[in-house]
Design a protein around this motif. Structure first.
Motif, mmCIF file in Angstrom:
data_model
loop_
_atom_site.group_PDB
_atom_site.id
_atom_site.type_symbol
_atom_site.label_atom_id
_atom_site.label_comp_id
_atom_site.label_asym_id
_atom_site.label_seq_id
_atom_site.Cartn_x
_atom_site.Cartn_y
_atom_site.Cartn_z
ATOM 1 N N THR A 48 -76.772 29.820 76.155
ATOM 2 C CA THR A 48 -77.526 28.630 76.539
ATOM 3 C C THR A 48 -76.598 27.713 77.339
ATOM 4 N N ASP A 49 -77.159 26.694 77.948
ATOM 5 C CA ASP A 49 -76.363 25.781 78.757
ATOM 6 C C ASP A 49 -75.254 25.123 77.948
ATOM 7 N N GLU A 50 -75.571 24.631 76.762
ATOM 8 C CA GLU A 50 -74.574 23.963 75.937
ATOM 9 C C GLU A 50 -73.428 24.904 75.552
ATOM 10 N N HIS A 51 -73.800 26.125 75.155
ATOM 11 C CA HIS A 51 -72.788 27.100 74.760
ATOM 12 C C HIS A 51 -71.956 27.564 75.961
ATOM 13 N N PHE A 52 -72.588 27.690 77.121
ATOM 14 C CA PHE A 52 -71.878 28.107 78.325
ATOM 15 C C PHE A 52 -70.816 27.074 78.707
ATOM 16 N N ILE A 53 -71.169 25.808 78.648
ATOM 17 C CA ILE A 53 -70.217 24.745 78.980
ATOM 18 C C ILE A 53 -69.054 24.741 77.987
ATOM 19 N N THR A 54 -69.357 24.892 76.715
ATOM 20 C CA THR A 54 -68.311 24.962 75.687
ATOM 21 C C THR A 54 -67.410 26.170 75.934
ATOM 22 N N PHE A 55 -68.023 27.309 76.261
ATOM 23 C CA PHE A 55 -67.260 28.525 76.572
ATOM 24 C C PHE A 55 -66.333 28.293 77.758
ATOM 25 N N LEU A 56 -66.831 27.678 78.827
ATOM 26 C CA LEU A 56 -66.002 27.432 80.009
ATOM 27 C C LEU A 56 -64.772 26.607 79.663
ATOM 28 N N PHE A 57 -64.982 25.521 78.925
ATOM 29 C CA PHE A 57 -63.854 24.642 78.610
ATOM 30 C C PHE A 57 -62.892 25.262 77.606
ATOM 31 N N ALA A 58 -63.390 26.139 76.745
ATOM 32 C CA ALA A 58 -62.516 26.789 75.774
ATOM 33 C C ALA A 58 -61.742 27.949 76.407
ATOM 34 N N THR A 59 -62.402 28.705 77.277
ATOM 35 C CA THR A 59 -61.810 29.919 77.827
ATOM 36 C C THR A 59 -61.107 29.689 79.160
ATOM 37 N N PHE A 60 -61.707 28.889 80.020
ATOM 38 C CA PHE A 60 -61.167 28.637 81.366
ATOM 39 C C PHE A 60 -61.093 27.133 81.641
ATOM 40 N N PRO A 61 -60.246 26.417 80.924
ATOM 41 C CA PRO A 61 -60.175 24.967 81.163
ATOM 42 C C PRO A 61 -59.682 24.686 82.586
ATOM 43 N N PRO A 62 -60.214 23.653 83.228
ATOM 44 C CA PRO A 62 -59.779 23.339 84.595
ATOM 45 C C PRO A 62 -58.359 22.767 84.585
ATOM 46 N N LYS A 63 -57.372 23.647 84.640
ATOM 47 C CA LYS A 63 -55.973 23.229 84.513
ATOM 48 C C LYS A 63 -55.458 22.478 85.730
ATOM 49 N N HIS A 64 -56.213 22.490 86.809
ATOM 50 C CA HIS A 64 -55.795 21.776 88.026
ATOM 51 C C HIS A 64 -56.300 20.334 88.045
ATOM 52 N N LYS A 65 -57.053 19.942 87.034
ATOM 53 C CA LYS A 65 -57.588 18.580 86.939
ATOM 54 C C LYS A 65 -56.969 17.886 85.742
ATOM 55 N N ASP A 66 -56.605 16.627 85.923
ATOM 56 C CA ASP A 66 -56.074 15.838 84.816
ATOM 57 C C ASP A 66 -57.218 15.108 84.126
#
Length: 123
Positions: A48-66
């Motif tokens: 779902t959208d909520e789980h996908f967003i959580t997955f993105l931040f847990a698995t592929f955090p945007p390390k180029h953004k502070d």
């Protein structure tokens, strides 16, 4: 005269940087990212959208953004805002290749494609 010298210096500096960087094709980077892209595609298709967003931040955090905050979805209008924010976070043009590498930029590009695909499905 100074501006011409500066322009020549910048051009020479860029040529040296490109010569020092190995010329690896996009296909090679995609092959190296196969495992990550498989996880990403599976999550995109099954979550779902909520789980996908959580997955993105847990698995592929945007390390180029502070100071990136995970966007929250708590009302119907906020889903679109969340995906717009993710689109900005993972935009490949915002990745410093010198610092994070071409492979990370390509990963962000693939994430952005999936985020923008989900965004286009929102009414």
């Amino acid at each position: 005269l100074f501006s011409v010298a500066k322009l020549n210096y910048d051009k020479l500096k860029e040529e040296i940087k490109q010569a020092a960087t190995p010329n690896v094709s996009r296909d090679t980077h995609i092959k190296n990212l196969k495992g990550e892209l498989t996880k990403l595609t599976k999550a995109d298709n099954e979550m779902t959208d909520e789980h996908f967003i959580t997955f993105l931040f847990a698995t592929f955090p945007p390390k180029h953004k502070d100071k990136c905050k995970k966007p929250e979805i708590n009302q119907t209008n906020s889903k679109k805002k969340a995906y717009l924010r993710l689109s900005v976070y993972y935009h490949p043009d915002k990745v410093d290749i010198g610092k994070h590498g071409e492979q990370y930029r390509i990963l962000c590009e693939e994430i952005a494609k999936m985020v923008n695909g989900r965004l286009s499905k929102i009414d």
